[in-house]
Design a protein around this motif. Structure first.
Motif, mmCIF file in Angstrom:
data_model
loop_
_atom_site.group_PDB
_atom_site.id
_atom_site.type_symbol
_atom_site.label_atom_id
_atom_site.label_comp_id
_atom_site.label_asym_id
_atom_site.label_seq_id
_atom_site.Cartn_x
_atom_site.Cartn_y
_atom_site.Cartn_z
ATOM 1 N N THR A 194 0.848 -1.200 0.000
ATOM 2 C CA THR A 194 0.000 0.000 0.000
ATOM 3 C C THR A 194 0.877 1.242 0.000
ATOM 4 O O THR A 194 1.849 1.322 0.754
ATOM 5 C CB THR A 194 -0.908 0.020 1.258
ATOM 6 O OG1 THR A 194 -1.748 -1.139 1.245
ATOM 7 C CG2 THR A 194 -1.785 1.268 1.272
ATOM 8 N N VAL A 195 0.550 2.198 -0.858
ATOM 9 C CA VAL A 195 1.302 3.449 -0.930
ATOM 10 C C VAL A 195 1.026 4.270 0.319
ATOM 11 O O VAL A 195 -0.125 4.471 0.708
ATOM 12 C CB VAL A 195 0.914 4.260 -2.181
ATOM 13 C CG1 VAL A 195 1.657 5.600 -2.211
ATOM 14 C CG2 VAL A 195 1.211 3.462 -3.444
ATOM 15 N N ASP A 196 2.100 4.756 0.936
ATOM 16 C CA ASP A 196 1.977 5.583 2.141
ATOM 17 C C ASP A 196 2.632 6.932 1.851
ATOM 18 O O ASP A 196 3.856 7.038 1.812
ATOM 19 C CB ASP A 196 2.664 4.894 3.320
ATOM 20 C CG ASP A 196 2.537 5.695 4.614
ATOM 21 O OD1 ASP A 196 1.718 6.639 4.655
ATOM 22 O OD2 ASP A 196 3.260 5.392 5.571
ATOM 23 N N ASP A 213 2.593 10.906 -0.449
ATOM 24 C CA ASP A 213 2.341 11.495 -1.770
ATOM 25 C C ASP A 213 3.611 11.757 -2.560
ATOM 26 O O ASP A 213 3.620 12.590 -3.471
ATOM 27 C CB ASP A 213 1.569 12.819 -1.608
ATOM 28 C CG ASP A 213 0.165 12.601 -1.089
ATOM 29 O OD1 ASP A 213 -0.503 11.690 -1.607
ATOM 30 O OD2 ASP A 213 -0.261 13.326 -0.173
ATOM 31 N N LEU A 242 1.256 7.793 -8.546
ATOM 32 C CA LEU A 242 0.634 7.002 -7.492
ATOM 33 C C LEU A 242 0.157 7.923 -6.388
ATOM 34 O O LEU A 242 0.735 8.987 -6.177
ATOM 35 C CB LEU A 242 1.636 5.993 -6.915
ATOM 36 C CG LEU A 242 2.206 4.952 -7.875
ATOM 37 C CD1 LEU A 242 3.320 4.160 -7.192
ATOM 38 C CD2 LEU A 242 1.118 4.020 -8.386
ATOM 39 N N HIS A 271 -1.620 8.290 -2.245
ATOM 40 C CA HIS A 271 -1.714 7.707 -0.910
ATOM 41 C C HIS A 271 -2.829 6.670 -0.854
ATOM 42 O O HIS A 271 -3.943 6.902 -1.321
ATOM 43 C CB HIS A 271 -1.970 8.816 0.109
ATOM 44 C CG HIS A 271 -2.026 8.352 1.527
ATOM 45 N ND1 HIS A 271 -0.965 7.742 2.168
ATOM 46 C CD2 HIS A 271 -3.049 8.375 2.425
ATOM 47 C CE1 HIS A 271 -1.309 7.437 3.397
ATOM 48 N NE2 HIS A 271 -2.559 7.803 3.585
ATOM 49 N N ASP A 303 -3.049 3.862 -2.504
ATOM 50 C CA ASP A 303 -3.167 2.979 -3.665
ATOM 51 C C ASP A 303 -2.689 1.585 -3.272
ATOM 52 O O ASP A 303 -1.717 1.437 -2.515
ATOM 53 C CB ASP A 303 -2.309 3.485 -4.831
ATOM 54 C CG ASP A 303 -2.961 4.620 -5.603
ATOM 55 O OD1 ASP A 303 -4.090 5.017 -5.242
ATOM 56 O OD2 ASP A 303 -2.347 5.099 -6.578
ATOM 57 N N VAL A 360 9.917 -0.656 -5.076
ATOM 58 C CA VAL A 360 9.757 -0.571 -3.623
ATOM 59 C C VAL A 360 11.101 -0.936 -3.019
ATOM 60 O O VAL A 360 11.679 -1.980 -3.340
ATOM 61 C CB VAL A 360 8.651 -1.510 -3.120
ATOM 62 C CG1 VAL A 360 8.566 -1.469 -1.599
ATOM 63 C CG2 VAL A 360 7.313 -1.122 -3.729
ATOM 64 N N ILE A 397 8.557 3.886 -1.948
ATOM 65 C CA ILE A 397 8.296 3.664 -3.377
ATOM 66 C C ILE A 397 8.867 4.843 -4.156
ATOM 67 O O ILE A 397 8.493 5.994 -3.908
ATOM 68 C CB ILE A 397 6.781 3.530 -3.643
ATOM 69 C CG1 ILE A 397 6.217 2.339 -2.874
ATOM 70 C CG2 ILE A 397 6.521 3.353 -5.141
ATOM 71 C CD1 ILE A 397 4.723 2.149 -3.046
ATOM 72 N N VAL A 447 7.003 -2.343 -9.224
ATOM 73 C CA VAL A 447 5.543 -2.221 -9.224
ATOM 74 C C VAL A 447 5.013 -2.700 -10.566
ATOM 75 O O VAL A 447 5.415 -2.199 -11.626
ATOM 76 C CB VAL A 447 5.107 -0.769 -8.964
ATOM 77 C CG1 VAL A 447 3.586 -0.650 -9.083
ATOM 78 C CG2 VAL A 447 5.563 -0.307 -7.585
ATOM 79 N N ARG A 486 -1.653 -1.854 -10.334
ATOM 80 C CA ARG A 486 -2.429 -1.165 -9.291
ATOM 81 C C ARG A 486 -3.778 -1.868 -9.205
ATOM 82 O O ARG A 486 -4.514 -1.946 -10.184
ATOM 83 C CB ARG A 486 -2.606 0.311 -9.636
ATOM 84 C CG ARG A 486 -3.496 1.048 -8.668
ATOM 85 C CD ARG A 486 -3.409 2.569 -8.793
ATOM 86 N NE ARG A 486 -3.092 3.002 -10.122
ATOM 87 C CZ ARG A 486 -2.461 4.151 -10.423
ATOM 88 N NH1 ARG A 486 -2.102 4.965 -9.453
ATOM 89 N NH2 ARG A 486 -2.187 4.484 -11.663
#
Length: 202
Positions: free
Chosen positions: A48-50, A52, A58, A60, A62, A80, A91, A188, A191
């Protein structure tokens, strides 16, 4: 008599066939689940994207699928990375790999790798409005304040940056620096969520 025997012949029971069908379905489902678990453990990971730092590529929260199986990093890949000084992986986008020469013009927002300017339509720029009818770009974040820097990436290392260039802690920052290729968890691939942007990530 023959007719009577025919009429009294027992009807084959349907229950065993139904039970066998249910058993086959459950068995197939269990095999599929086991295969999926092995696939995710050995081939793919769910992340999970943490934050911005990769906007607008991508965002937050995603949900992504990554894979590191047989992966060799290349310029432009989104990866990653596990950085020792951070608790969670980050990321970023690979800008250059070991042995490549990098030149960054922080004022004009250009990056050259081995003398070739990267076409970075994906980056998110800060815009400074001066209140007249003219808008101009502010500088890309430069850790030393220099307008232009040139360097060569060490063998086995990567230079990475976030697409949201002025809101990303990446290889420009000493706390990250050049990333060892062995710290890359994977590239990656996909998504998963949100569904309106489901698909491959570039």
């Amino acid at each position: 008599m023959d007719n009577e025997n025919t009429a009294l012949s027992p009807v084959p029971a349907r229950e065993p066939k139904l039970a066998a069908s249910v058993y086959d379905w459950v068995e197939t489902f269990c095999y599929a689940m086991a295969l999926m678990v092995v696939l995710f453990l050995l081939v793919c990971r769910y992340v999970t994207v943490d934050g911005d730092s990769m906007r607008e590529t991508l965002h937050h929260n995603d949900k992504l699928i990554i894979s590191g199986l047989g992966y060799t990093p290349e310029t432009g890949d989104i990866v990653v990375v596990k950085v020792p000084r951070f608790g969670n992986p980050i990321i970023k986008r690979v800008i250059a790999t070991g042995g490549q020469e990098v030149e960054i013009d922080f004022e004009n927002w250009t990056v050259k790798v081995d003398g070739v300017t990267l076409e970075e339509d994906y980056i998110n720029r800060d815009i400074d409005y001066d209140g007249i009818n003219d808008d101009r770009y502010v500088w890309m974040s430069s850790p030393t304040g220099e307008r232009v820097v040139r360097f060569t990436v060490e063998p086995g290392k990567l230079f990475v940056m976030g697409d949201n260039r002025n809101h990303s802690t990446d290889s420009r920052d000493p706390s990250v620096g050049l990333v060892d290729e062995r710290q890359v968890l994977g590239r990656v691939l996909l998504r998963l969520f949100p569904l309106n942007v489901f698909g491959a990530v570039e």
